[in-house]
Design an enzyme around this catalytic site. Structure first.
Site, mmCIF file in Angstrom:
data_model
loop_
_atom_site.group_PDB
_atom_site.id
_atom_site.type_symbol
_atom_site.label_atom_id
_atom_site.label_comp_id
_atom_site.label_asym_id
_atom_site.label_seq_id
_atom_site.Cartn_x
_atom_site.Cartn_y
_atom_site.Cartn_z
ATOM 1 N N CYS A 35 -39.786 -60.024 -31.326
ATOM 2 C CA CYS A 35 -38.930 -59.435 -30.284
ATOM 3 C C CYS A 35 -38.958 -60.298 -29.033
ATOM 4 O O CYS A 35 -39.922 -61.031 -28.790
ATOM 5 C CB CYS A 35 -39.431 -58.044 -29.902
ATOM 6 S SG CYS A 35 -39.337 -56.814 -31.216
ATOM 7 N N ASP A 36 -37.899 -60.152 -28.235
ATOM 8 C CA ASP A 36 -37.911 -60.744 -26.893
ATOM 9 C C ASP A 36 -37.028 -59.903 -25.986
ATOM 10 O O ASP A 36 -35.949 -59.469 -26.390
ATOM 11 C CB ASP A 36 -37.414 -62.190 -26.905
ATOM 12 C CG ASP A 36 -37.681 -62.839 -25.555
ATOM 13 O OD1 ASP A 36 -38.839 -63.246 -25.312
ATOM 14 O OD2 ASP A 36 -36.753 -62.881 -24.721
ATOM 15 N N SER A 37 -37.532 -59.670 -24.764
ATOM 16 C CA SER A 37 -36.802 -58.809 -23.819
ATOM 17 C C SER A 37 -36.434 -59.584 -22.565
ATOM 18 O O SER A 37 -37.256 -60.335 -22.030
ATOM 19 C CB SER A 37 -37.679 -57.615 -23.408
ATOM 20 O OG SER A 37 -38.044 -56.857 -24.543
#
Ligand SMILES: Nc1nc2c(ncn2[C@@H]2O[C@H](COP(=O)(O)OP(=O)(O)OP(=O)(O)O)[C@@H](O)[C@H]2O)c(=O)[nH]1
EC number: 3.6.1.9
Length: 216
Positions: free
Chosen positions: A88-90
């Site tokens: 994931c990456d935010s």
């Protein structure tokens, strides 16, 4: 094991699929917490991806590219063999500009003074790789954040806590800046770092029910 009569009349109990191992390709304690609270206890293998080295055209593309890079890096490790890997990456998207973690206290302060009273979109990229089949899919979840209007003194106190330096967008929905977030439109997990409804859909596309990953 089925016996002869079961085999003959096809009443052998259906074998539930063997449990699949999930690897979280993230050092994020928040992502790990979201999975554990949902009954999933993943292994954690930190990707070590240099996020500054990757570029993309806009916040949504950046979140996707970084999530894919993290998942791919971990899926290639021998210790992930046979497992499902999720990366994931935010990033916080404000007027089309991708904001990750602030570089320092000064930047965190400036960001809060610019975003208070406004809306931003937290975009979290997800990539699921099934190392057993080679299946790979990615998607980005987005949640609109309606920021409140903390005073300069509240901003100074929040920045002094150190928390904003460690999180995308320099704020948390479930931490010390919760009093400064009036509300959200969308999935809260997307803001915290991992969207469980999106993960459920990515798993279903890989032929896996999210309930198959429950630890007990
Ligand atoms: N608890 C909490 N964490 C948040 C929130 N918003 C962003 N974060 C965290 O901010 C971090 C965003 O940076 P990322 O680069 O996506 O992830 P990371 O923490 O560097 O970890 P890696 O996945 O290993 O790169 C993640 O750890 C998110 O969980 C929030 O509202 N609450």
């Amino acid at each position: 094991m089925e016996n002869d009569s079961e085999r003959q009349n096809g009443t052998a109990p259906t074998q539930s699929p063997p449990p699949r191992r999930l690897v979280l390709a993230s050092q994020s304690p928040a992502r790990l917490g979201l999975l554990r609270q949902a009954g999933i206890v993943p292994d954690v293998i930190v990707s070590g991806v240099d996020e500054e080295a990757l570029r993309a055209d806009g916040p949504e593309a950046l979140a996707r590219v970084l999530a894919e890079a993290k998942a791919d890096a971990v899926a290639a490790r021998p210790e992930a063999a046979g497992a499902l890997v999720v990366g994931c990456d935010s990033v916080l998207d404000i007027d089309g500009v991708a904001l990750g973690k602030p570089a320092d206290a000064e930047e965190a302060t400036a960001r809060w003074k610019a975003m208070r009273g406004r809306d931003g979109v937290l975009r979290t990229g997800h990539c699921l790789v099934d190392t057993a089949t080679g299946h790979r899919a990615s998607a980005v979840a987005s949640t609109t954040v309606h920021f409140g209007e903390p005073s300069d003194a509240e901003i100074a106190a929040y920045v002094a806590s150190g928390e904003p330096l460690h999180v995308a967008g320099a704020f948390t929905l479930d931490g010390r800046s919760a009093p400064f977030v009036d509300g959200i439109t969308g999935d809260p997990g997307t803001v915290i770092g991992l969207s469980l409804p999106l993960l459920r859909r990515l798993l279903a596309d890989a032929g896996i029910a999210v309930t198959d990953l429950w630890a007990d």
